[in-house]
Structures are given as structure tokens and as C-alpha cells.
Enzyme design. Sequence first.
Site, short mmCIF file in Angstrom:
data_model
loop_
_atom_site.label_atom_id
_atom_site.label_comp_id
_atom_site.label_asym_id
_atom_site.label_seq_id
_atom_site.Cartn_x
_atom_site.Cartn_y
_atom_site.Cartn_z
N GLU A 1 1.10 -1.14 0.15
CA GLU A 1 0.06 0.02 0.38
C GLU A 1 1.20 0.87 -0.28
OE1 GLU A 1 -3.00 0.62 3.54
OE2 GLU A 1 -2.69 -1.75 2.74
N CYS B 1 3.05 8.53 1.35
CA CYS B 1 3.22 7.82 2.29
C CYS B 1 3.56 5.95 1.42
CB CYS B 1 2.47 7.80 3.34
SG CYS B 1 2.49 6.71 4.61
N CYS C 1 5.68 -7.28 8.38
CA CYS C 1 6.05 -6.60 9.64
C CYS C 1 6.37 -7.52 9.88
CB CYS C 1 5.81 -4.79 9.78
SG CYS C 1 6.50 -4.67 11.20
N CYS D 1 4.07 -4.80 16.47
CA CYS D 1 2.92 -3.27 17.38
C CYS D 1 2.00 -4.19 17.31
CB CYS D 1 2.87 -2.58 16.67
SG CYS D 1 4.75 -2.02 16.91
N CYS E 1 -0.56 -2.17 15.32
CA CYS E 1 -1.13 -2.09 13.35
C CYS E 1 -1.10 -3.09 12.91
CB CYS E 1 0.62 -2.04 13.32
SG CYS E 1 1.46 -1.70 11.95
N CYS F 1 -3.64 1.99 8.32
CA CYS F 1 -1.96 0.89 7.89
C CYS F 1 -2.01 -0.55 7.86
CB CYS F 1 -0.42 1.15 8.72
SG CYS F 1 0.24 2.24 7.98
N1 SAH Z 1 7.99 0.21 11.44
C1 SAH Z 1 6.92 2.15 10.97
C2 SAH Z 1 5.94 2.66 10.17
C3 SAH Z 1 4.99 2.26 11.37
S1 SAH Z 1 3.85 2.80 10.41
C4 SAH Z 1 7.18 2.18 12.49
O1 SAH Z 1 7.41 1.63 13.88
O2 SAH Z 1 7.26 3.97 13.08
C5 SAH Z 1 3.91 4.80 11.17
C6 SAH Z 1 3.01 5.07 13.08
O3 SAH Z 1 1.46 4.57 12.52
C7 SAH Z 1 3.15 4.01 13.81
O4 SAH Z 1 3.84 4.88 14.60
C8 SAH Z 1 2.33 3.53 13.94
O5 SAH Z 1 2.96 3.26 15.05
C9 SAH Z 1 1.68 4.14 13.54
N2 SAH Z 1 0.47 3.08 13.32
C10 SAH Z 1 0.17 1.32 12.84
N3 SAH Z 1 -0.83 1.44 13.04
C11 SAH Z 1 -2.15 2.28 13.45
C12 SAH Z 1 -2.96 2.12 13.77
N4 SAH Z 1 -3.77 1.48 13.98
N5 SAH Z 1 -3.89 3.63 14.67
C13 SAH Z 1 -2.71 4.56 14.91
N6 SAH Z 1 -1.28 4.87 14.79
C14 SAH Z 1 -0.82 3.53 14.40
#
Ligand code: SAH
Length: 350
Positions: A92, A105, A112, A116, A119, A333
Site C-alpha cells: 500500500e 506515504c 512487518c 506492534c 498495527c 495501515c
Molecule cells: N515501522 C514504523 C512505521 C510504522 S507506521 C514505525 O514503527 O514507526 C507509522 C506510525 O503509525 C507508527 O507510529 C505506528 O506505530 C503507527 N500506527 C500503526 N498502526 C496504527 C493504527 N492502527 N492506529 C494508529 N497508529 C498506527
Amino acid sequence: MKKDIRSLTFEELSGTLEAMGEKRYRAGQIYSWLHEKQVSDFEQMTNLSRPLRQKLADNFFLTVLEAVQVLTSKLDGTRKYLFRLSDGNVIESVWMEYHHGASVCISSQVGCRMGCRFCASTLDGLVRNLEPSEMLEQIYRMQEHMGRRISSVVVMGSGEPFDNYDNFVKFVRILTDPRGLGLSARSVTVSTCGLPDRIRDLAGEGLPVTLALSLHAPDDEKRRQLMPVANKYSIKEVLAACDTYFEKTGRRVSFEYSLVGDVNDTEEEARALAALLGKRNCHVNLIPVNPIKERKYVRSGGAAAANFKNILEKSGINVTIRREMGRDINGACGQLRRSYQEERPGKVSL
Ligand code: SAH
């Protein structure tokens, strides 16, 4: 074996062409076709002789992404792209319109492995790293589709860019090369879950990109509940690496904090976060969590979010609540990819 020509830096391309017996100036011409004009076929390189185009096709392959789905927001013009890679995996990317220009973006991995909890990108683990060409192509094909140039890039799509460090750095070098798209490194933001060694490595690359750290909690215990990587590195270690990044690059670090209702959004947590960040020259980006159906997390209420922001502001911290773009198409995401795969089981792999 054929080489991925769009993943080569200018120096690598020059060296490879010279070793093939080509004149020096050819590298400049070919690099411009690849990264300035962003062609999708060797045959489009019309200032090269037919035999040379054939020689390139014999020795290299040209990565081109195919958009298999484009969703357009009726509210603000945000577009979500689903791209198919040559091995059938899908990723995406997002195009966002701002007053100062368009920002995209992009994803850095298929899936991944950071885990987290909130996510969607990490639910099935890591499939594979993206090549530099595949990161660049997300940008090139969105520009082609929109007929416009972008003004900034955030590496905040699926994947952990620092878990694919070498390809990420090469991607930035090619993206910022004036012989290609020539974006300023200052217009690139990379978001990481916080791998201290890689943060320090990036500080030494001479690439002043903006670093965004996903913090999401003011203490290690709470952070470990949300982010498994916190079992490996303490907040103290990660912040020390961020401080080094600031000292070496002069770039103000951003801290991302996804607000999850009744999990990390209390007044005490806001005060603890303010104390943790102290007098640092930084920016905090509050992101109301985007709920995913696989988990029970909910977004903080508007009042809780505003209160959280106020507490940080009163402590002198620069803070914004992330403006939600494309609310009507805004799966979190990694959700577009998941829904595409669920609708077409078995059809994604070629
Ligand atoms: N791996 C990288 C990029 C991730 S995406 C990282 O960890 O930073 C970018 C941001 O979106 C990160 O801060 C991630 O924690 C957050 N994120 C991912 N899923 C999310 C969700 N469902 N709601 C809010 N933030 C989210």
C-alpha cells in the site's frame, strides 16, 4: 543473473556500465531515464541506440509497479494505492494533498515483524523486504497517475524501515540525487519503532532526513504492552539514540504517540510524557488510533485527546493531533492489503 537497474545508485550504475565497456556519459543518460523521466521500459530510452537498449535488457531488469486498486477520498482527494510487485505480493501507498504540495506515504517491507499490537501490517509477520526500486516505484507511479510531482515523502506505510536499513538508505540516496527526482533529504521523514543502533547509523550517513520515533507510551512497562520491540530496548536507550541523531544532524526529532482509549491516554500519562521529553527540541504527533478488527483497541475520545495535548503544550512541548486524511477510505495501515487478500484468496501470488 540480471541486475535490478533501478536499485543502483548513480555510482553503482556508472561502475557497472563502465565494466560492460560503455562510455562514461551513458550513466547520466540512463540514470535520467530511470529516475527523472521514470520510464517503464528500456525501449523508451530513445537517445540510446537500439543495440544498447537490447544490451541493457539482456543484463538488467526494470522494476515497474502495477496499481491494482486506487481508492479516492471524496473529502480531501487523498488516494490509497494498492501496488502489485513482480512476485505477486501487494503493498500500500498513500497520496495526500496539503497546502504546500503533495506528500506520499510509502511502504518499506511486505508485512512487518515488529508486532506492534494495534498495527494491521504486522498481523501476518514479515513476508520480505522491499528493494530500493520498489520503494522508488511507489512514488514514480503515483506521480505518473496524478500527473504531478511530490514535495515530500514519509516512510510510514507498512514495514519497519530500519529492519531493511541498507535498502532504505540506498532508496534515500537515489531519491535525493539531483540527477534523478532530486528531492531534498529534509523533505523525507522516516518513522521507526526505535532500533537504537540503526538510528545512530543513520545519523552518520550524511542524509538529513527527519526522524520520527514511535513512542506510544511514557514508560517501559506500558510500552512493552503495545510494542514487543520495547522488550529489547528501553525508552532511555532509544531516546539517547534520538538525542545523538539531533546533535549530529541538527534535525528536530518527532515523537509519534498513538492515542488508545483507556490504554495510554490518561492525564498522568500526558504528564509523564512531558517529563520524559523534558526540554528537548522536539515535536509530538498524537495519532488517534485507527481501530483494526483483529484487536479490541479503541480511539481516545475527543476530550481525552484535547486534554492530553493541552498538558503537553503547557509544558512547552510542540504538539499536534494528526489531521486525519481520507477519512472515508481510511483503513488503518496495512488494512487495504489485508482486505484485498481476503477477497481474493490464492489470487495474489502469481
Ligand atoms: N515501522 C514504523 C512505521 C510504522 S507506521 C514505525 O514503527 O514507526 C507509522 C506510525 O503509525 C507508527 O507510529 C505506528 O506505530 C503507527 N500506527 C500503526 N498502526 C496504527 C493504527 N492502527 N492506529 C494508529 N497508529 C498506527
